[in-house]
Design an enzyme around this catalytic site. Structure first.
Site, PDB file in Angstrom:
ATOM      1  CD  GLN A 121      -2.568   1.072   2.742  1.00 52.78           C
ATOM      2  OE1 GLN A 121      -1.980   0.737   3.770  1.00 52.78           O
ATOM      3  NE2 GLN A 121      -3.842   1.368   2.733  1.00 52.78           N
ATOM      4  N   GLY A 122       0.848   2.014  -1.072  1.00 51.54           N
ATOM      5  CA  GLY A 122       1.723   3.189  -1.196  1.00 51.54           C
ATOM      6  C   GLY A 122       0.959   4.477  -0.972  1.00 51.54           C
ATOM      7  CE1 TYR A 123      -3.622   4.011  -0.544  1.00 49.09           C
ATOM      8  CE2 TYR A 123      -4.557   4.310   1.632  1.00 49.09           C
ATOM      9  CZ  TYR A 123      -4.666   3.838   0.347  1.00 49.09           C
ATOM     10  OH  TYR A 123      -5.823   3.214  -0.033  1.00 49.09           O
ATOM     11  CB  SER A 124       2.966   6.985   4.394  1.00 49.43           C
ATOM     12  OG  SER A 124       1.863   6.581   5.148  1.00 49.43           O
ATOM     13  CD  GLU A 240      -5.689  -0.108   6.672  1.00 47.24           C
ATOM     14  OE1 GLU A 240      -6.008   0.808   5.891  1.00 47.24           O
ATOM     15  OE2 GLU A 240      -4.565  -0.202   7.183  1.00 47.24           O
ATOM     16  CD  GLU A 371      -0.790  11.550  18.855  1.00 49.92           C
ATOM     17  OE1 GLU A 371      -0.825  10.708  17.939  1.00 49.92           O
ATOM     18  OE2 GLU A 371       0.030  11.512  19.788  1.00 49.92           O
TER      19      GLU A 371
HETATM   20  C1  LIG Z   1       4.211  -0.488  11.243  1.00 47.65           C
HETATM   21  C2  LIG Z   1       3.809   0.539  10.224  1.00 47.65           C
HETATM   22  C3  LIG Z   1       3.400   0.117   8.972  1.00 47.65           C
HETATM   23  C4  LIG Z   1       2.993   1.051   8.025  1.00 47.65           C
HETATM   24  N1  LIG Z   1       2.618   0.601   6.785  1.00 47.65           N
HETATM   25  C5  LIG Z   1       2.277   1.498   5.842  1.00 47.65           C
HETATM   26  C6  LIG Z   1       1.938   1.065   4.523  1.00 47.65           C
HETATM   27  O1  LIG Z   1       1.954  -0.117   4.213  1.00 47.65           O
HETATM   28  N2  LIG Z   1       1.631   1.993   3.598  1.00 47.65           N
HETATM   29  C7  LIG Z   1       1.600   3.325   3.896  1.00 47.65           C
HETATM   30  O2  LIG Z   1       1.274   4.104   3.017  1.00 47.65           O
HETATM   31  N3  LIG Z   1       1.931   3.782   5.134  1.00 47.65           N
HETATM   32  C8  LIG Z   1       2.262   2.900   6.100  1.00 47.65           C
HETATM   33  N4  LIG Z   1       2.608   3.332   7.359  1.00 47.65           N
HETATM   34  C9  LIG Z   1       2.656   4.769   7.624  1.00 47.65           C
HETATM   35  C10 LIG Z   1       1.532   5.252   8.539  1.00 47.65           C
HETATM   36  O3  LIG Z   1       0.307   5.229   7.855  1.00 47.65           O
HETATM   37  C11 LIG Z   1       1.929   6.648   9.004  1.00 47.65           C
HETATM   38  O4  LIG Z   1       3.105   6.520   9.786  1.00 47.65           O
HETATM   39  C12 LIG Z   1       0.853   7.318   9.840  1.00 47.65           C
HETATM   40  O5  LIG Z   1      -0.266   7.613   9.025  1.00 47.65           O
HETATM   41  C13 LIG Z   1       1.367   8.599  10.512  1.00 47.65           C
HETATM   42  O6  LIG Z   1       1.953   9.447   9.588  1.00 47.65           O
HETATM   43  P1  LIG Z   1       3.426  10.065   9.812  1.00 47.65           P
HETATM   44  O7  LIG Z   1       4.332   8.954  10.226  1.00 47.65           O
HETATM   45  O8  LIG Z   1       3.769  10.835   8.572  1.00 47.65           O
HETATM   46  O9  LIG Z   1       3.288  11.046  11.036  1.00 47.65           O
HETATM   47  P2  LIG Z   1       2.806  12.555  10.986  1.00 47.65           P
HETATM   48  O10 LIG Z   1       1.532  12.646  10.218  1.00 47.65           O
HETATM   49  O11 LIG Z   1       3.946  13.408  10.536  1.00 47.65           O
HETATM   50  O12 LIG Z   1       2.492  12.833  12.485  1.00 47.65           O
HETATM   51  C14 LIG Z   1       3.525  13.070  13.457  1.00 47.65           C
HETATM   52  C15 LIG Z   1       2.829  13.255  14.814  1.00 47.65           C
HETATM   53  O13 LIG Z   1       1.958  14.402  14.757  1.00 47.65           O
HETATM   54  C16 LIG Z   1       0.631  14.019  15.111  1.00 47.65           C
HETATM   55  N5  LIG Z   1      -0.359  14.766  14.314  1.00 47.65           N
HETATM   56  C17 LIG Z   1      -0.334  14.958  12.972  1.00 47.65           C
HETATM   57  N6  LIG Z   1      -1.429  15.671  12.593  1.00 47.65           N
HETATM   58  C18 LIG Z   1      -2.144  15.925  13.724  1.00 47.65           C
HETATM   59  C19 LIG Z   1      -3.360  16.606  13.995  1.00 47.65           C
HETATM   60  N7  LIG Z   1      -4.074  17.176  13.013  1.00 47.65           N
HETATM   61  N8  LIG Z   1      -3.776  16.670  15.284  1.00 47.65           N
HETATM   62  C20 LIG Z   1      -3.074  16.097  16.301  1.00 47.65           C
HETATM   63  N9  LIG Z   1      -1.903  15.441  16.095  1.00 47.65           N
HETATM   64  C21 LIG Z   1      -1.444  15.356  14.839  1.00 47.65           C
HETATM   65  C22 LIG Z   1       0.546  12.546  14.798  1.00 47.65           C
HETATM   66  O14 LIG Z   1      -0.466  11.911  15.518  1.00 47.65           O
HETATM   67  C23 LIG Z   1       1.941  12.074  15.192  1.00 47.65           C
HETATM   68  O15 LIG Z   1       2.019  11.846  16.574  1.00 47.65           O
HETATM   69  C24 LIG Z   1       3.000   2.431   8.336  1.00 47.65           C
HETATM   70  C25 LIG Z   1       3.414   2.861   9.602  1.00 47.65           C
HETATM   71  C26 LIG Z   1       3.815   1.923  10.543  1.00 47.65           C
HETATM   72  C27 LIG Z   1       4.248   2.413  11.894  1.00 47.65           C
END
Ligand SMILES: Cc1cc2nc3c(=O)[nH]c(=O)nc-3n(C[C@H](O)[C@H](O)[C@H](O)COP(=O)(O)OP(=O)(O)OC[C@H]3O[C@@H](n4cnc5c(N)ncnc54)[C@H](O)[C@@H]3O)c2cc1C
Length: 393
Positions: A121-124, A240, A371
């Protein structure tokens, strides 16, 4: 009904035998490894135990969702591993069935059904996790109608093992936030795709960074209409949150039972034991809440509804409760916790506890951070104003 109960009886018999075979090759403590999960995926596919709810003309068995739920519960109770292609089974396949063209279904469903094509899944992206609407990976339309993809994805679970990736990309550079995004099916072997595995805290490699450098994506690999990516990704997110959660809740209950046994066997002074038992009771209560939430979500899913807000609450409660269970188990381990997950051969039991503790840290991040789940609950259940970050955009 007869068909359903026969199916579950046969599946239960098969499950017991198949897991005995699997464990002859992979110890139960190693059930999270890619090779064990790959073998398990193959065994399920070979026995026609995937695609249970798909229509028969797409290679499925057209069983009711309630049967799928019962089968997942049974697998989890037997401590079966998660099949390597669970992202495709749980998220992509229902999305393809809902939004795919006949040609796309014919092209992609058999590879999922037969276990020959693993998906990621290529979202992040760097700086685009919680706020998916700010995706910057871009696809530009070429004169031949195909798309040229450029960008950088991160935290892509099993990106280094996958043959295909479903990605959210910006196809309209003028589109603001969630407008102008499309949902693309990208061949991970196409020229210009570069994958760099990420080594995580547990010492394992479950995810990767994925770079797209002038990758050509044929026009017929856009799912749904151009610009419809956000709607499709949101629908996929609902899948999901459904059946996918059940094994995790069963695992939480199993780990809680282990914790109860570990505390009973621990050498602790009586005064301290009282405090620990009190703490344990509060976790037992939380686990009961998690179970009632998952039952509610599954009832909705079985009735053909989407989990909605209940899914966000379940995700939040499950991930935070599991962290409490794992923290407690780690504390009871005492000094042997210092050995770390790499001591799997010499001290398999304590290494497994440390590994699960470390892994549980990721669970309040993956699939939406705590969060973000709290924001959803605050806005959609409690009717509080939107968070300031969202207003600022
Ligand atoms: C084990 C694992 C597997 C994963 N697998 C995939 C995958 O297969 N495909 C994929 O696409 N992604 C994947 N991810 C990525 C995951 O979806 C993201 O890590 C997650 O959505 C958080 O995004 P970020 O890491 O960019 O953090 P950020 O969005 O940068 O957030 C950083 C911090 O700020 C807080 N924050 C951000 N916005 C707000 C707000 N509006 N209000 C309050 N707090 C806020 C967050 O809660 C967090 O604590 C995976 C992550 C993990 C840990």
């Amino acid at each position: 009904m007869i068909r359903t109960s026969h199916f579950l009886d046969d599946a239960a018999t098969w499950l017991g035998e198949a897991l005995t075979l699997l464990r002859a090759q992979h110890a139960e403590a190693a059930s999270h490894t890619p090779s064990c999960r790959q073998d398990w995926n193959r065994m399920l596919c070979d026995t026609d135990l995937v695609a249970l709810t798909w229509p028969e003309d797409r290679g499925g068995r057209a069983l009711p969702t309630a049967t799928l739920i019962a089968f997942h519960e049974m697998c989890a109770r037997h401590r079966a591993p998660q099949p390597i292609n669970s992202i495709a089974h749980a998220i992509l396949a229902p999305t393809l069935l809902m939004f795919g063209t006949s040609e796309q279904k014919a092209r992609f469903l058999p590879g999922i059904r037969n276990g020959t094509e693993i998906w990621c899944q290529g979202y992040s992206e760097p700086r685009t996790g919680s706020d998916l609407s700010s995706v910057r990976t871009r696809a530009a339309r070429q004169s031949n109608g195909h798309w040229l993809l450029n960008g950088h994805k991160i935290w892509t679970t099993q990106g280094h093992l996958a043959k295909w990736c479903f990605a959210l990309v910006r196809t309209d550079p003028a589109g603001v936030a969630h407008r102008g995004l499309s949902f693309m099916l990208v061949d991970m072997q196409a020229p210009g795709v570069r994958v760099e595995p990420i080594r995580q805290l547990t010492g394992e490699t479950d995810y990767a960074e994925v770079f797209f450098e002038n990758v050509e994506v044929p026009a017929n690999q856009v799912l749904g209409a151009e610009g419809e990516g956000w709607r499709i990704a949101m629908a996929a997110a609902e899948y999901e949150r459904g059946v996918y959660f059940l094994p995790r809740v069963v695992m939480l209950e199993q780990e809680l039972a282990q914790l109860q046994d570990e505390l009973a066997a621990a050498a602790v002074p009586p005064a301290e034991r009282h405090v620990l038992e009190h703490r344990l009771q509060s976790i037992v209560d939380l686990c009961r809440v998690v179970r009632s939430r998952v039952d509610k979500v599954l009832d909705a899913v079985a009735a053909g509804e989407t989990p909605g807000i209940e899914g966000a609450m379940l995700k939040l409660l499950w991930s935070e409760t599991r962290q409490q269970v794992q923290e407690f188990r780690l504390e009871l381990l005492g000094e042997s916790a210092l050995l770390g997950p790499e001591a799997i051969d010499s001290h398999p039991e304590s290494a497994a506890v440390v590994r699960e503790f470390l892994w549980s840290r990721a669970e309040t991040i993956v699939a939406g951070t705590s969060e973000i789940q709290r924001n959803i609950v605050a806005e959609r259940t409690l009717g509080l104003p939107k968070d300031r970050g969202a207003h600022a955009k």
